[in-house]
Each structure stands twice: as C-alpha cells, then as structure tokens.
Write a protein that holds these residues in place. Structure first.
Motif, PDB file in Angstrom:
ATOM      1  N   LEU A 172       0.821  -1.208   0.000  1.00 53.69           N
ATOM      2  CA  LEU A 172       0.000   0.000   0.000  1.00 53.69           C
ATOM      3  C   LEU A 172       0.860   1.265   0.000  1.00 53.69           C
ATOM      4  N   CYS A 173       2.071   1.140   0.526  1.00 51.48           N
ATOM      5  CA  CYS A 173       2.979   2.296   0.559  1.00 51.48           C
ATOM      6  C   CYS A 173       3.553   2.624  -0.822  1.00 51.48           C
ATOM      7  N   ASP A 174       3.241   1.810  -1.816  1.00 52.64           N
ATOM      8  CA  ASP A 174       3.638   2.125  -3.187  1.00 52.64           C
ATOM      9  C   ASP A 174       2.814   3.278  -3.758  1.00 52.64           C
ATOM     10  N   SER A 175       1.624   3.458  -3.199  1.00 48.98           N
ATOM     11  CA  SER A 175       0.734   4.513  -3.709  1.00 48.98           C
ATOM     12  C   SER A 175       0.851   5.763  -2.846  1.00 48.98           C
ATOM     13  N   GLU A 176       0.621   6.905  -3.470  1.00 50.71           N
ATOM     14  CA  GLU A 176       0.703   8.182  -2.736  1.00 50.71           C
ATOM     15  C   GLU A 176      -0.357   8.251  -1.651  1.00 50.71           C
ATOM     16  N   LYS A 177      -1.567   7.765  -1.957  1.00 55.10           N
ATOM     17  CA  LYS A 177      -2.633   7.780  -0.951  1.00 55.10           C
ATOM     18  C   LYS A 177      -2.261   6.917   0.252  1.00 55.10           C
ATOM     19  N   GLY A 178      -1.650   5.772  -0.027  1.00 59.35           N
ATOM     20  CA  GLY A 178      -1.242   4.889   1.058  1.00 59.35           C
ATOM     21  C   GLY A 178      -0.191   5.538   1.936  1.00 59.35           C
ATOM     22  N   ARG A 179       0.777   6.202   1.320  1.00 61.66           N
ATOM     23  CA  ARG A 179       1.831   6.862   2.099  1.00 61.66           C
ATOM     24  C   ARG A 179       1.260   8.012   2.924  1.00 61.66           C
ATOM     25  N   GLU A 180       0.371   8.790   2.337  1.00 56.54           N
ATOM     26  CA  GLU A 180      -0.223   9.917   3.072  1.00 56.54           C
ATOM     27  C   GLU A 180      -0.984   9.426   4.300  1.00 56.54           C
ATOM     28  N   GLU A 181      -1.690   8.300   4.123  1.00 61.92           N
ATOM     29  CA  GLU A 181      -2.438   7.728   5.250  1.00 61.92           C
ATOM     30  C   GLU A 181      -1.478   7.211   6.319  1.00 61.92           C
ATOM     31  N   ALA A 182      -0.366   6.621   5.874  1.00 65.77           N
ATOM     32  CA  ALA A 182       0.623   6.105   6.820  1.00 65.77           C
ATOM     33  C   ALA A 182       1.301   7.232   7.583  1.00 65.77           C
ATOM     34  N   TYR A 183       1.631   8.323   6.906  1.00 66.40           N
ATOM     35  CA  TYR A 183       2.270   9.473   7.569  1.00 66.40           C
ATOM     36  C   TYR A 183       1.398  10.025   8.684  1.00 66.40           C
ATOM     37  N   SER A 184       0.099  10.014   8.458  1.00 69.47           N
ATOM     38  CA  SER A 184      -0.811  10.657   9.414  1.00 69.47           C
ATOM     39  C   SER A 184      -1.188   9.764  10.594  1.00 69.47           C
ATOM     40  N   ASN A 185      -0.760   8.498  10.550  1.00 68.90           N
ATOM     41  CA  ASN A 185      -1.137   7.570  11.623  1.00 68.90           C
ATOM     42  C   ASN A 185      -0.027   7.500  12.673  1.00 68.90           C
ATOM     43  N   ALA A 186      -0.389   7.702  13.929  1.00 70.71           N
ATOM     44  CA  ALA A 186       0.594   7.739  15.016  1.00 70.71           C
ATOM     45  C   ALA A 186       1.276   6.393  15.257  1.00 70.71           C
ATOM     46  N   LEU A 187       0.665   5.293  14.776  1.00 65.62           N
ATOM     47  CA  LEU A 187       1.239   3.969  15.009  1.00 65.62           C
ATOM     48  C   LEU A 187       2.290   3.570  13.975  1.00 65.62           C
ATOM     49  N   THR A 188       2.338   4.278  12.864  1.00 64.19           N
ATOM     50  CA  THR A 188       3.188   3.847  11.752  1.00 64.19           C
ATOM     51  C   THR A 188       4.636   3.617  12.154  1.00 64.19           C
ATOM     52  N   TRP A 189       5.293   4.638  12.686  1.00 70.13           N
ATOM     53  CA  TRP A 189       6.722   4.515  12.984  1.00 70.13           C
ATOM     54  C   TRP A 189       7.012   3.572  14.139  1.00 70.13           C
ATOM     55  N   PRO A 190       6.299   3.678  15.263  1.00 64.21           N
ATOM     56  CA  PRO A 190       6.603   2.734  16.353  1.00 64.21           C
ATOM     57  C   PRO A 190       6.380   1.282  15.961  1.00 64.21           C
ATOM     58  N   VAL A 191       5.349   1.022  15.162  1.00 64.84           N
ATOM     59  CA  VAL A 191       5.054  -0.356  14.766  1.00 64.84           C
ATOM     60  C   VAL A 191       6.094  -0.880  13.790  1.00 64.84           C
ATOM     61  N   LEU A 192       6.404  -0.115  12.755  1.00 66.67           N
ATOM     62  CA  LEU A 192       7.362  -0.574  11.751  1.00 66.67           C
ATOM     63  C   LEU A 192       8.750  -0.772  12.346  1.00 66.67           C
ATOM     64  N   VAL A 193       9.184   0.151  13.177  1.00 63.25           N
ATOM     65  CA  VAL A 193      10.511   0.038  13.784  1.00 63.25           C
ATOM     66  C   VAL A 193      10.546  -1.138  14.764  1.00 63.25           C
ATOM     67  N   LYS A 194       9.495  -1.287  15.527  1.00 58.79           N
ATOM     68  CA  LYS A 194       9.439  -2.348  16.539  1.00 58.79           C
ATOM     69  C   LYS A 194       9.526  -3.737  15.924  1.00 58.79           C
ATOM     70  N   LYS A 195       8.956  -3.923  14.744  1.00 63.51           N
ATOM     71  CA  LYS A 195       8.886  -5.251  14.147  1.00 63.51           C
ATOM     72  C   LYS A 195      10.184  -5.683  13.479  1.00 63.51           C
ATOM     73  N   ILE A 196      11.121  -4.775  13.303  1.00 58.54           N
ATOM     74  CA  ILE A 196      12.422  -5.158  12.739  1.00 58.54           C
ATOM     75  C   ILE A 196      13.146  -6.070  13.727  1.00 58.54           C
ATOM     76  N   LEU A 197      13.550  -7.246  13.262  1.00 55.65           N
ATOM     77  CA  LEU A 197      14.265  -8.238  14.074  1.00 55.65           C
ATOM     78  C   LEU A 197      13.440  -8.796  15.236  1.00 55.65           C
ATOM     79  N   ARG A 198      12.130  -8.627  15.179  1.00 58.67           N
ATOM     80  CA  ARG A 198      11.304  -9.106  16.286  1.00 58.67           C
ATOM     81  C   ARG A 198      10.394 -10.281  15.904  1.00 58.67           C
ATOM     82  N   VAL A 199      10.047 -10.425  14.639  1.00 63.10           N
ATOM     83  CA  VAL A 199       9.064 -11.434  14.240  1.00 63.10           C
ATOM     84  C   VAL A 199       9.701 -12.532  13.392  1.00 63.10           C
TER      85      VAL A 199
END
Length: 443
Positions: free
Chosen positions: A328-355
């Motif tokens: 979904l981050c391939d599309s501009e709409k998807g990225r805009e929605e991701a930027y505006s969500n407070a969970l995006t960065w903590p979730v993506l960073v947290k899952k690196i090397l965790r799952v």
C-alpha cells in the motif's frame, strides 16, 4: 528382540516386585518388518514378504522399488491382502483381551481404480445435465471413500478428481449460484478437504468469472463453512499464480468481481477465525497490483486496520499484514495515510528483528518507501518525518540489522535509510536499550 505389551498390575501386600509386571509377547510373524508393530492390515508383496499396508505404502511412495527385507527389485507393486494372517492376528487379540489387547478391526478393501473412474465418469455426466441430486449423491460417495482411509484419498486424487470437481463447480456456478448453492457448498467442501493439487486445468475452471463470482457470493453469506472453504480456495488459486510458469492472472479476474474488496476488508475488520483473516490478507496481497485497487483499499481504511493487526498478532498474520502494508505504501494515498497515523513509525521500527526475516524485510521496505519519498520533499516536512522515525530508534535498529545480516535488497534499503537519517540525528535520537540485549535474531 522382545515385542509385547507391558501390563502393570496394582501392587498389593501379597505381590512381590517380580509379579507386579507382566509381559505379553507378540508372535514374530505378526510383526511388521518396517514398523515393528502389530500388523493391522497385512499385505504380501511379489517378493513373498508380508508387511502392514500403511508401512509398505509409505516405503513405496518414498521412491523405493525394492523389498525392504530381501532388497530384491519388486516385479510388481501389487499388495495382496493376507486374509489368513489377519484372521490369526485378530484371533490372537481376542484370546489376549484380558491382557489389555484390543482386537484390530477388519480393514476395508481399498477402492479400486475402476470404481473411482466409474464414479468420476458418472459425476461428469450428471454435471453436464445439471442433475443436482445425482451429483450430490456421487460427491457424498466420494467423500465417504476418502474418509475411510488415506489410501483411498490418495487414489482419488491420483485420478485427477480435482479437475472434475472444479469443472462441476464452474458449471453449477454458471447456471446460477443462488439456485445451486447447496451442491456448490458440497463440492467446495470436498475440494477443500481433499486438498487437490491446483494444476492448470483445475485453475482454469476455478479461475473462471462464474466460479470467482460464486466464491465471493459465499464470502458474503452467513454460513461459516462456506466462507472458510471459499476463502481457502481463493487463497490457493491466487497463490498458484506466483508458483506457476504461466501468465494466467487470477488476481486481475478476481479484482473485477463486484464487491470483492469490501467483503475482504470486512473479513479482516470483523475477524471470524485466524485462518480466514490470514487468507483474506494473502488474497489482498495478491490483488494489490494496480494503483486503483490500492487506492480503494486505502479509502476503505485498511492502513489503520493493518497497523492494529500488526501490533499484536501471531507470526503468520503479522508477516502478511506487513506485506500488505508495504504494498500500500507504493501509492501516494497509502503513504499519506501512513504518515498521518501515530502507530506507523513505532510499529514498523518495533517489528524489525522481532518477528521473522520476512517481517523485517517488509518493515524495512515500508520505511524505505515512506522516507525516500518524503526525503525529497521540502526540508520542513523531511525533518518532521525523520525526527519521528529517529525518536523511535529506527537508526539503531537498522545498524543492528546490518550487523546481524539480511538479504541484499534489504541491506541496500537499510544502507540508504541510514544515509537519509544521519544528517538529522543530533538531538533527535531515542535509544531503546532493549533492542541491543540480543544480537542474535529471534527467528
């Protein structure tokens, strides 16, 4: 070697230790030479040696062409039931029932190739005239045979029964989903239980517009088994595209079915079972090939829903959800929605090397898409994006990832991200010491 059951009697003051255990010895000719267990269905090979049917079938299916005992090449793979020996074993079991031995049941005679061929021909004929009653009777008979033994199930599959059932599903779907709902349910259930191989002909019938429309119709129904069978079939059908050398794109055909995006979204939003959730996510992953479809799912609210799923879900669902989020981050709409969500960065960073390694790759890819796109915009916006990622420890996680090791593609993205973030590090980083406790990945 001693073969036998050990029966422990309840200890009493009148019994010494030697009397507390009794051993019942099984006659040697009742023992299968492969499993070393009492034979339940003794069969004799062309070499003259008798084995338990299940054991020798496994031996032959593993590509062996010789007799396990004599090592001589078998002149025939026929397995002749040894009724006399089976009767002796059953009589012995009855005689020793007081020692805890249970009588082995008389095995059912495996379905012959002639029987299966005859049934499939009748089924094909009944489908051509849309005889629901006859078709239902034959499908139930096939299911009964399959349930009787694993040998029957394999024999039915070997006769390409999946193609016949897929063709039947397609024909009744073309006629009318609503009018033929009952027989379609039976066919769908049997296909799912039997797990027929998805060869090209099977894919052709199940990938038809009528079959796809029928499965989507069942996804909208209230019947759980119908939903389950349809979602599993769709998942296997779409997954077969990526595993095939042919260019048939069932995802494109499915995307044209009215209401499919909404029903898949609803199955994730209102979860029914982990299997259905995982399968729905997998189907969406395959559907996200065009920007139009990506935009539709973003507008439905899939981005925040995915982030909530990723926060606390089991491994397989988390991996697939991250894969969908990344696409979904391939599309501009998807990225805009991701930027505006407070969970995006903590979730993506947290899952690196965790799952898992796959989850890490999807997380890094999504971060790369979000940062590389925003990094080229005006300075204020770039600072805001970089600052948020840095504050959740993205820089340290990526450094750690490079130290631990990853795929070449992920390594390239991680390296580029480190270069993008480096100018913004002063005063913005927040180091989470927990992430540095274990250099080894947990997967």
């Amino acid at each position: 070697m001693v073969f036998g059951w050990r029966r422990t009697r309840k200890a009493s003051k009148n019994h010494n230790d030697e009397d507390r255990k009794m051993e019942l010895v099984i006659p040697r000719h009742f023992i299968c030479p492969i499993s070393l267990d009492l034979m339940k269905d003794p069969v004799t090979l062309s070499s003259g040696i008798t084995y338990d049917r299940e054991s020798i079938e496994s031996w032959l299916q593993n590509g062996n062409f010789s007799c396990p005992v004599t090592n001589q090449i078998l002149t025939s793979f026929d397995q002749i039931p040894n009724h006399s020996l089976r009767k002796l074993i059953q009589d012995w079991c009855v005689e020793n029932r007081n020692s805890g031995v249970e009588r082995i049941p008389t095995p059912r005679i495996p379905i012959s190739s002639v029987d299966i061929t005859d049934l499939l021909q009748k089924l094909d004929s009944s489908v051509k005239v849309l005889d629901k009653s006859e078709c239902s009777s034959l499908v139930q008979k096939m299911k009964k045979w399959s349930d009787e033994s694993e040998l029957n199930r394999r024999s039915i599959i070997a006769h390409r029964s999946g193609v016949v059932l897929a063709s039947a599903f397609c024909e009744f779907s073309t006629d009318s989903v609503e009018r033929n709902a009952d027989i379609l349910k039976e066919i769908s259930s049997l296909m799912n239980e039997m797990m027929f191989p998805m060869d090209l002909e099977t894919q052709f019938y199940l990938g038809s517009t009528s079959s796809l429309t029928s499965m989507v119709w069942f996804l909208n129904s209230r019947d759980f088994s119908s939903k389950h069978n349809s979602i599993i079939t769709l998942k296997r059908l779409l997954s077969s595209d990526s595993n095939s050398d042919h260019n048939s794109d069932h995802a494109e055909s499915l995307s044209k079915i009215e209401g499919v995006n909404q029903v898949l979204f609803n199955l994730i939003k209102d979860p029914i079972s982990p299997t259905i959730t995982k399968s729905s996510l997998t189907i969406i992953f395959h559907l996200l090939s065009s920007s139009t479809i990506k935009s539709e799912f973003v507008e439905l609210g899939l981005i925040p829903l995915l982030l909530e799923i990723i926060v606390d879900s089991e491994k397989n669902i988390c991996e697939t959800a991250l894969g969908v989020f990344d696409k979904l981050c391939d599309s501009e709409k998807g990225r805009e929605e991701a930027y505006s969500n407070a969970l995006t960065w903590p979730v993506l960073v947290k899952k690196i090397l965790r799952v898992s390694e796959l989850a890490t790759e999807f997380s890094v890819s999504a971060i790369w898409k979000l940062m590389s796109k925003y990094g080229r915009r005006e300075e204020k916006l770039a600072v805001a994006v970089m600052a948020e990622a840095l504050q959740f420890g993205a820089f340290q996680k990526l450094v750690l990832l490079l130290q631990v090791g990853c795929s070449d593609d992920t390594k390239e993205k991680a390296t580029e991200l480190l270069k993008l973030m480096n100018p913004y590090r002063n005063g913005l980083e927040c180091i989470d010491s927990v992430d540095f406790k274990h250099l080894k990945r947990s997967f």
